[in-house]
Enzyme design. Structure first.
Site, PDB file in Angstrom:
ATOM      1  CE1 TYR A 111      -4.310   0.111  -0.418  1.00  0.00           C
ATOM      2  CE2 TYR A 111      -4.236  -1.784   1.053  1.00  0.00           C
ATOM      3  CZ  TYR A 111      -4.911  -0.999   0.128  1.00  0.00           C
ATOM      4  OH  TYR A 111      -6.178  -1.322  -0.238  1.00  0.00           O
ATOM      5  CD  GLU A 158      -4.414   4.501   0.428  1.00  0.00           C
ATOM      6  OE1 GLU A 158      -3.663   3.677   1.002  1.00  0.00           O
ATOM      7  OE2 GLU A 158      -5.646   4.559   0.540  1.00  0.00           O
ATOM      8  CG  ASP A 211      -8.054   9.592 -24.261  1.00  0.00           C
ATOM      9  OD1 ASP A 211      -7.031   8.891 -24.392  1.00  0.00           O
ATOM     10  OD2 ASP A 211      -9.141   9.145 -23.855  1.00  0.00           O
ATOM     11  CB  THR A 222      -4.224   3.100 -22.029  1.00  0.00           C
ATOM     12  OG1 THR A 222      -4.079   3.210 -23.445  1.00  0.00           O
ATOM     13  CG2 THR A 222      -5.660   3.286 -21.644  1.00  0.00           C
ATOM     14  CE  LYS A 269      -6.604   1.592 -25.903  1.00  0.00           C
ATOM     15  NZ  LYS A 269      -6.794   2.300 -24.624  1.00  0.00           N
ATOM     16  NE  ARG A 284      -5.368  -4.993 -20.064  1.00  0.00           N
ATOM     17  CZ  ARG A 284      -5.948  -4.625 -21.206  1.00  0.00           C
ATOM     18  NH1 ARG A 284      -6.947  -3.773 -21.205  1.00  0.00           N
ATOM     19  NH2 ARG A 284      -5.544  -5.122 -22.350  1.00  0.00           N
TER      20      ARG A 284
END
Ligand code: DSN
Length: 413
Positions: free
Chosen positions: A51, A53, A197, A223, A226, A232
């Site tokens: 974790y 954060e 985008d 992303t 691609k 991903r």
């Protein structure tokens, strides 16, 4: 036998079969690709367990010294790769990157402009079935009917009429280059922020095979799986001026704990994309798409806008009197994986469509050059010409097998 195969044979079997499917089929889905073995290794490692954060050096948990290293590397490499002032590499996906960007820069009810979904836009650019179309007042622009390219007169007219806070360019099914300076000039006229985008084309941009939206756009989302060939995930690049707002929009506003294993893999992916061979890859993706477009056109198929400048092409199936749904199914039977797609001004519903979207990123990753790509195009033409004939399909499936066996996929067993 692997540990997974011993412990959970059902999952292990499905993963093994997916490996074989990816290896033995021709992947022409324009948004898919093969990540390298190094990317997959980083992504499947122990950083999954942490974790973290917050941001490097400013975390809400102890024990973050190693994840800080990979996040800083990812940030630094992303900035270098795209010439960005600021990079946030925590977005879990492209949709989350867009969501966090909207949260950071606009308020519910604000007006935004994006491309109409059925003309090449994305769900998160204002579709009614998506949060974007519900939370914000999206005004859609589209394509010119004749050229099937962006109708800039319409963009300008709509911008002046609606005075959006944000104008979005960057699409899921647009085969042409995007004129970023022209968009920025329109955005400046109405004091809108210009957002791109670049999910589909970020690998081409990284490799210099497509003009870059930076520095024209103040904020750029993408992303990483691609054309960039990474894990991903998502990313947001911005000017220094917007950096604090963007970081806050991602965490704590839209997301909690970052996926540190994916961020490690993003760092590896950006490192790979900084190498000279990645530029050659990006160039080859475009060269292959051009050859595919040429071969399909010469065989009598109609391509939306007449061709392609990037990694994808859209075939209009209306002249053949077949639907996108049937074409997708027939191609899958012979081992060619593509997707049905709306064409501009399509009259058929989204689950049927009149079009087929084809892309060259994945076949280029497995080493296809012009000659093999031309052969793939011929196999597509033959399949679409005779979708019912089982003997023809069997012969084409053999030809697909022959091609895939000669070009092993990097990253697969
Ligand atoms: N689903 C992606 C594509 O196929 O273009 C976009 O998010």
């Amino acid at each position: 036998m692997t540990l997974l195969a011993q412990q959970d044979p059902e999952v292990a079997r499905a993963i093994k079969k997916e490996n074989e499917r990816q290896r033995d089929s021709l992947v022409l889905i324009a948004s898919e690709n093969y990540a390298s073995r190094a990317v997959l290794e980083a992504q499947s490692g122990v950083m999954n367990n942490k974790y973290a954060e917050g941001y490097p050096g400013r975390r809400y948990y102890g024990g973050c010294e190693n994840v800080d290293v990979v996040e800083n590397l990812a940030i630094q490499r992303a900035k270098e790769l795209f010439g960005a002032e600021h990079a946030n590499v925590q977005a879990h996906s492209g949709a989350q990157a867009n969501m966090a960007t909207y949260f950071a820069l606009i308020k519910p009810g604000d007006t935004v402009m994006g491309m109409q979904l059925d003309q090449g836009g994305h769900l998160t650019h204002g579709a009614k079935v998506n949060f974007s179309g519900n939370l914000y007042n999206f005004v859609a622009y589209g394509l010119d009917r004749d050229s099937e390219t962006i109708d800039f007169d319409q963009v300008e007219r709509l911008a002046k009429e609606h005075r959006p806070k944000l104008i979005i360019a960057g699409y899921s099914a647009y085969p042409r280059l995007i004129d970023f300076p022209r968009f920025r000039a329109i955005a400046d006229q109405v004091d809108a922020i210009f957002m791109v985008d670049m999910a589909h084309i970020s690998g081409l941009i990284a490799g210099g095979a497509h003009p870059s939206p930076l520095p024209h756009a103040q904020v750029v989302t993408t992303t990483t799986q691609k054309t960039l060939r990474g894990p991903r995930g998502g990313m947001i690049l911005s000017t220094e001026e917007l950096a604090r707002k963007i970081d806050y929009g991602v965490f704590p506003y839209a997301q909690g704990g970052p996926f540190m294993h994916v961020i490690a893999a993003k760092a590896v992916c950006f490192g790979e994309a900084l190498r000279p061979e990645f530029a050659r890859y990006a160039e080859q993706v475009v060269a292959n798409a051009r050859v595919m477009a040429q071969e399909l056109s010469e065989s009598g198929l109609r391509l939306v806008s007449g061709g392609t400048d990037n990694h994808l092409l859209l075939v209009d199936l209306n002249p053949l009197d077949i639907t996108g749904r049937d074409a997708e199914a027939a191609l899958e039977e012979v081992g060619i994986i593509a997707n049905k797609n709306a064409i501009p001004f399509d009259t058929k519903p989204p689950r049927v469509t009149s079009g087929l979207r084809l892309g060259t990123p994945a076949i280029t990753s497995r080493g296809f050059k012009q000659e093999e790509t031309r052969r793939v195009a011929q196999l597509i033409v033959q399949t679409l010409a005779d979708m019912e004939d089982e003997r023809v399909k069997k012969r084409i499936a053999e030809a697909v097998k022959d091609l895939t066996s000669k070009f092993p996929v990097p990253g697969l067993d």
